[in-house]
Design a protein around this motif. Sequence first.
Motif, PDB file in Angstrom:
ATOM      1  N   ASP A  81      -3.380   4.526 -12.559  1.00 38.76           N
ATOM      2  CA  ASP A  81      -4.209   2.836 -12.769  1.00 38.76           C
ATOM      3  C   ASP A  81      -5.358   3.076 -11.990  1.00 38.76           C
ATOM      4  O   ASP A  81      -6.166   2.841 -13.059  1.00 38.76           O
ATOM      5  CB  ASP A  81      -3.821   2.163 -11.970  1.00 38.76           C
ATOM      6  N   GLU A  82      -6.209   4.430 -11.251  1.00 39.54           N
ATOM      7  CA  GLU A  82      -7.222   4.464 -10.925  1.00 39.54           C
ATOM      8  C   GLU A  82      -8.075   5.187 -12.169  1.00 39.54           C
ATOM      9  O   GLU A  82      -9.498   4.834 -12.565  1.00 39.54           O
ATOM     10  CB  GLU A  82      -7.627   5.337  -9.915  1.00 39.54           C
ATOM     11  N   GLU A  96       0.612  -1.641  -0.254  1.00 40.74           N
ATOM     12  CA  GLU A  96       0.198   0.117   0.018  1.00 40.74           C
ATOM     13  C   GLU A  96       0.380   1.162  -0.125  1.00 40.74           C
ATOM     14  O   GLU A  96       0.477   2.650  -0.236  1.00 40.74           O
ATOM     15  CB  GLU A  96      -0.991  -0.417   1.430  1.00 40.74           C
ATOM     16  N   ARG A 131      -7.764   0.737 -13.684  1.00 40.94           N
ATOM     17  CA  ARG A 131      -7.411  -1.069 -12.935  1.00 40.94           C
ATOM     18  C   ARG A 131      -7.180  -0.622 -11.510  1.00 40.94           C
ATOM     19  O   ARG A 131      -7.008   0.094 -10.848  1.00 40.94           O
ATOM     20  CB  ARG A 131      -5.913  -0.052 -13.980  1.00 40.94           C
ATOM     21  N   ALA A 132      -7.259  -1.461 -11.271  1.00 40.30           N
ATOM     22  CA  ALA A 132      -6.987  -1.796  -9.493  1.00 40.30           C
ATOM     23  C   ALA A 132      -5.866  -1.285  -9.716  1.00 40.30           C
ATOM     24  O   ALA A 132      -4.934  -1.774 -10.575  1.00 40.30           O
ATOM     25  CB  ALA A 132      -7.795  -3.178  -9.087  1.00 40.30           C
ATOM     26  N   THR A 133      -5.477  -1.443  -7.909  1.00 40.39           N
ATOM     27  CA  THR A 133      -4.521  -1.150  -6.963  1.00 40.39           C
ATOM     28  C   THR A 133      -4.217  -1.256  -5.922  1.00 40.39           C
ATOM     29  O   THR A 133      -5.710  -0.527  -5.774  1.00 40.39           O
ATOM     30  CB  THR A 133      -3.718   0.890  -7.645  1.00 40.39           C
ATOM     31  N   PRO A 134      -3.317  -1.162  -4.588  1.00 40.57           N
ATOM     32  CA  PRO A 134      -3.445  -1.246  -3.712  1.00 40.57           C
ATOM     33  C   PRO A 134      -3.100  -0.294  -3.071  1.00 40.57           C
ATOM     34  O   PRO A 134      -2.906  -0.686  -1.900  1.00 40.57           O
ATOM     35  CB  PRO A 134      -2.458  -2.603  -3.090  1.00 40.57           C
TER      36      PRO A 134
END
Length: 328
Positions: free
Chosen positions: A197-198, A177, A202-205
């Motif tokens: 990414d957001e 994170e 796209r998913a991002t942690p």
Amino acid sequence: MLCAALALTAMPTFAMAAAGCLATASHIPPPPRALAMAALARQEHSAFGGQTMDAEGRLTESGDSEAEDTRHAPGALPAWQRVLRYWRAVDPPNARLPYLVRFGALRAADRTLLTEALNQASAAHLEGLGVGPDQGLDSSDRRALEVALQRVAVIDTPWSAAFISWVAREAGLGADEFVFSEAHVDYAGAAWQAGIDEAAGRATPQALRACDLTRTPPRPGDLVCQARGASGAALDSFEKIGEVLAGRPTGGAPLPMHCDVVVNVDDAGFDTVGGNVLQSVTWRRLAFAPGTRLLDPSYLPEGCPTDGAACVDRHMSRQPWSLLLQWR
């Protein structure tokens, strides 16, 4: 050329995230871990003696310097040991950082190697080799020299990013994170990529995204950042610093930066706490532009024209503030 091309490719996508930055700032309260970061930063500011800068960037209260041995309460850690603790967030397995010990040579010495040399010179070690008695350093002398090396390394190794990394780790963030690093640019770059990414779906942690500080109100727990030094003077806007962050891998080319944790926001401005600011953990007041919840332009390098008699001089807080790392 490649970095510029990557940045130009990313800019249209990232521009779409600006609305998300503003919506988050305006309508979503900071999450519990953001508030924990703010509370931890306030705690460390107090433990360091409360060094404070006012809204005009003037030092109004001095605190403890990084290498001081002052203890404000029984059992409390002195400043230099607190800084060593910050470094554990960056380098927990090895405890090698901070390592720089400067002594006038072209290349600094390494604290860990010097500590090993001290251990080789201890009375216990030499006695085991058949030397002695009464030869070598006794345990108290060896410890005194080891502490001296640690305190010199605290002074000689910049620790502002280690402070942010410690606050983030203590607040409960994991390595997926937040990039715990000795360089602000590493976690700033990760937040920049998270925003891209957001915006692209796209998913991002990553816990934080990069936003334009001049267009986005801060919240407690967010980070406000600037580029520093000669390179920083040229990276005085969100777009310019983004060109560097977009094409730089984690651990890539150095980019001197500084970030503070936002610890309080009110109608007139916001307060931040940063590490290694004037060699301490320092509270800084930053004012909003009148009638807004945005940083007053007078804090920016171009904010006060030479003929602007009505413009407030922000002194040490006049910096190329450009980047807000916002909790998502």
